[in-house]
Motif scaffolding. Structure first.
Motif, short mmCIF file in Angstrom:
data_model
loop_
_atom_site.label_atom_id
_atom_site.label_comp_id
_atom_site.label_asym_id
_atom_site.label_seq_id
_atom_site.Cartn_x
_atom_site.Cartn_y
_atom_site.Cartn_z
N ASN A 98 30.38 29.81 41.15
CA ASN A 98 30.85 29.98 39.78
C ASN A 98 30.39 28.81 38.90
N PRO A 130 39.33 34.47 51.00
CA PRO A 130 38.52 33.24 51.02
C PRO A 130 38.97 32.35 52.18
N GLY A 164 38.33 42.21 43.97
CA GLY A 164 39.77 42.45 44.11
C GLY A 164 40.09 43.78 44.77
N LYS A 224 38.75 42.30 38.50
CA LYS A 224 39.71 42.87 39.45
C LYS A 224 40.90 43.54 38.78
N SER A 271 31.02 27.05 35.18
CA SER A 271 31.86 27.01 33.99
C SER A 271 30.97 26.98 32.75
N ASP A 285 30.26 37.68 35.48
CA ASP A 285 31.56 37.76 36.16
C ASP A 285 32.62 38.35 35.23
N ASP A 286 33.70 38.85 35.82
CA ASP A 286 34.89 39.29 35.08
C ASP A 286 34.56 40.32 34.00
N PRO A 325 42.38 26.80 42.07
CA PRO A 325 41.53 26.48 40.91
C PRO A 325 42.22 26.63 39.56
N GLU A 336 41.62 45.86 47.39
CA GLU A 336 42.70 45.58 48.34
C GLU A 336 43.04 46.76 49.23
N GLY A 363 37.07 41.62 48.23
CA GLY A 363 38.52 41.69 48.08
C GLY A 363 39.23 41.49 49.41
N TYR A 364 40.56 41.39 49.34
CA TYR A 364 41.34 41.11 50.54
C TYR A 364 41.14 42.17 51.61
N GLU A 408 31.23 34.57 48.16
CA GLU A 408 31.47 33.79 46.94
C GLU A 408 32.16 32.49 47.34
N LEU A 429 34.61 29.59 46.54
CA LEU A 429 35.77 29.40 45.66
C LEU A 429 36.40 28.04 45.97
N MET A 430 36.59 27.25 44.93
CA MET A 430 37.00 25.86 45.16
C MET A 430 38.50 25.72 45.39
N ARG A 431 38.82 24.82 46.30
CA ARG A 431 40.21 24.45 46.58
C ARG A 431 40.27 22.93 46.58
N GLN A 482 34.47 33.78 50.47
CA GLN A 482 35.00 35.14 50.58
C GLN A 482 33.83 36.13 50.73
P1 C2E Z 1 36.86 34.50 39.96
O1 C2E Z 1 35.50 33.91 39.88
O2 C2E Z 1 37.08 35.78 39.22
O3 C2E Z 1 37.17 34.63 41.50
C1 C2E Z 1 37.85 35.71 42.09
C2 C2E Z 1 39.30 35.36 42.33
O4 C2E Z 1 39.97 36.51 42.85
C3 C2E Z 1 39.51 34.27 43.36
O5 C2E Z 1 40.67 33.51 43.00
C4 C2E Z 1 39.78 35.08 44.64
O6 C2E Z 1 40.50 34.35 45.62
C5 C2E Z 1 40.61 36.19 44.07
N1 C2E Z 1 40.58 37.39 44.89
C6 C2E Z 1 39.60 37.84 45.71
N2 C2E Z 1 39.92 39.01 46.28
C7 C2E Z 1 41.12 39.36 45.80
C8 C2E Z 1 41.99 40.49 46.02
O7 C2E Z 1 41.70 41.42 46.77
N3 C2E Z 1 43.16 40.49 45.32
C9 C2E Z 1 43.53 39.49 44.48
N4 C2E Z 1 44.69 39.57 43.85
N5 C2E Z 1 42.73 38.40 44.26
C10 C2E Z 1 41.55 38.34 44.92
P2 C2E Z 1 40.70 31.93 43.11
O8 C2E Z 1 39.97 31.51 44.36
O9 C2E Z 1 42.10 31.50 42.91
O10 C2E Z 1 39.82 31.47 41.87
C11 C2E Z 1 40.26 31.71 40.56
C12 C2E Z 1 39.20 31.41 39.55
O11 C2E Z 1 38.89 30.02 39.52
C13 C2E Z 1 37.86 32.10 39.82
O12 C2E Z 1 37.96 33.45 39.41
C14 C2E Z 1 36.93 31.26 39.00
O13 C2E Z 1 37.00 31.65 37.65
C15 C2E Z 1 37.55 29.87 39.14
N6 C2E Z 1 36.81 29.10 40.16
C16 C2E Z 1 36.97 29.08 41.50
N7 C2E Z 1 36.09 28.22 42.09
C17 C2E Z 1 35.35 27.71 41.08
C18 C2E Z 1 34.26 26.76 41.02
O14 C2E Z 1 33.75 26.25 42.03
N8 C2E Z 1 33.77 26.47 39.78
C19 C2E Z 1 34.28 27.04 38.64
N9 C2E Z 1 33.73 26.69 37.46
N10 C2E Z 1 35.27 27.93 38.67
C20 C2E Z 1 35.81 28.26 39.87
#
Ligand code: C2E
Ligand code: CA
Ligand code: CA
Ligand code: CA
Length: 272
Positions: free
Chosen positions: A113, A259, A233, A199, A115, A175-176, A73, A235, A253-254, A58, A60-62, A44
Motif C-alpha cells: 500500500n 493477514p 473482504g 470490501k 499513502s 484500491d478501495d 494500521p 468472508e 478475504g478471511y 498483500e 499489511l503493516m502492524r 494476506q
Molecule cells: P486496505 O488496503 O483496504 O487493506 C484491507 C484491509 O481489510 C486490511 O485491514 C485487512 O486486514 C482487512 N481485511 C482483509 N480481509 C478481510 C475480511 O474478509 N473481512 C474484513 N472485515 N476485513 C478484511 P488492516 O490490515 O487493518 O489495514 C487497514 C488499512 O490500513 C489498509 O486498508 C490500508 O489502507 C492501511 N495500511 C495497511 N498497511 C499499510 C502500509 O504498509 N502502508 C500504508 N500506507 N497503508 C497501510
C-alpha cells in the motif's frame, strides 16, 4: 438540565484529553518504532477464481509495541501521514516486502500500500527502484496499491510519477474502488492493472441491490477495459460464488486467509 449539559461537556473534554494524550504517545513512540524494529508486515493471500492457487499476498503493516501490544494500521498510519513519518514507514514496507517476496515460489506477487502522502516526496520513485534492486525481485512481482486521492489533485505530477513507476515494470492497482469520490473517469487518467472492489460492497452484496449493482458495474467496465478485478473482504462462500459469477478474477478475504506474519504464512494459509 444545565448540570447535565456541563457533565456531558466535561466528559467530552476528558475523552478529548485522553485521545490527544494517546495520540502524542503514539507519535513519540512511532519515531522509535522503525529503528527499534517494531514494525512488521503481515501477509494476506490473494487467490485465483478457483480459490485454489495463491497468486500473491498483500502486505499489511502492524506495529508490535513493547508495552501496548499489536497496534493496527488505522491507529498509527493516519498519525504517520500527518507527521511525515509515513515516508520512512513506506520505505520500510517496500524494502521489506520485496525482500520477503523474493524467496516466494514461482511468480507470486506482493502488493504494497502507498499513502497519497508518499507522492509528495520525490524520492518515492528511487525508493521503489532500490527496493527492487536490493531484493532482486522481478519488477512484475511487485504491485503497489494506491487510492483515488492520489489522482484527485495532479498538481504534484502524481500521474507522471505513476507512469514512471509503471515503466519500471511494476503493477499498479486502484484500491478501495467505489468509495469516496470514485469516478469512472479516473480510469481514463491512468492505465491501472487492477481494481480492488472495496470490501464494504462485498459485505453488503447480499442485502443491498445497490451494492450488487455497483459490483456489477465495476466488473463490467473492468472487462471492457481489460483490467483485472480483485474482490476484497470475501468472508463467505456465498459471496465468493456470486463474485465469480459477476466476473471477478481475484479474491482476498478471511474466507481464504487472514493477514499473517511471514513465518506462519505458509503453514496457516491453507486455501480450500
Ligand atoms: P486496505 O488496503 O483496504 O487493506 C484491507 C484491509 O481489510 C486490511 O485491514 C485487512 O486486514 C482487512 N481485511 C482483509 N480481509 C478481510 C475480511 O474478509 N473481512 C474484513 N472485515 N476485513 C478484511 P488492516 O490490515 O487493518 O489495514 C487497514 C488499512 O490500513 C489498509 O486498508 C490500508 O489502507 C492501511 N495500511 C495497511 N498497511 C499499510 C502500509 O504498509 N502502508 C500504508 N500506507 N497503508 C497501510
Ligand atoms: Ca490495500
Ligand atoms: Ca482496500
Ligand atoms: Ca482502505
Amino acid at each position: 438540565a444545565k448540570r447535565n449539559g456541563r457533565n456531558r461537556f466535561e466528559n467530552f473534554r476528558l475523552e478529548m484529553d485522553d485521545t490527544a494524550r494517546k495520540r502524542r504517545v503514539i507519535e513519540m513512540d512511532l519515531r522509535d518504532a522503525i529503528t527499534e524494529r517494531q514494525l512488521r508486515l503481515y501477509y494476506q493471500p490473494i487467490t485465483n477464481g478457483l480459490g485454489t492457487e495463491i497468486m500473491g499476498y498483500e502486505a499489511l503493516m502492524r506495529w508490535q509495541h513493547p508495552l501496548n501490544g499489536l497496534i493496527m494500521p488505522m491507529d498509527f498510519i493516519p498519525i504517520a501521514e500527518e507527521t511525515g513519518l509515513i515516508h520512512s514507514l513506506g520505505s520500510y514496507a517496500l524494502h521489506e516486502a520485496c525482500r520477503e517476496a523474493a524467496s516466494w515460489p514461482g511468480d507470486q506477487m506482493v502488493a504494497v500500500n502507498l499513502s497519497p502522502i508518499q507522492f509528495k516526496n520525490s524520492a518515492l520513485y528511487s525508493v521503489v527502484e532500490s527496493a527492487l534492486a536490493e531484493s532482486g525481485l522481478a519488477p512484475h512481482r511487485l504491485e503497489v496499491e494506491i487510492t483515488e486521492s492520489v489522482l484527485l489533485d495532479d498538481s504534484l505530477g502524481n500521474i507522471n510519477t505513476l507512469q514512471r513507476l509503471k515503466k519500471l515494470g511494476i503493477r499498479i492497482a486502484l484500491d478501495d474502488f467505489g468509495t469516496g469520490y470514485s469516478s469512472l473517469s479516473y480510469l481514463r487518467s491512468f492505465p491501472f492493472d487492477k481494481i480492488k472492489i472495496d470490501k464494504s460492497f462485498i459485505n453488503d452484496m447480499h442485502d443491498s441491490r445497490e451494492a450488487l449493482a455497483i459490483i456489477r458495474a465495476i466488473t463490467g467496465m473492468s472487462r471492457s477495459l481489460d483490467i483485472e478485478t480483485t474482490a476484497e473482504g470475501v468472508e463467505t462462500d456465498e459471496q465468493f460464488q456470486r463474485l465469480k459469477e459477476e466476473g471477478c478474477s481475484l479474491f482476498q478475504g478471511y474466507l481464504f486467509g487472514r493477514p499473517q506474519p511471514s513465518e506462519s504464512r505458509l503453514i496457516n494459509n491453507a486455501v480450500a
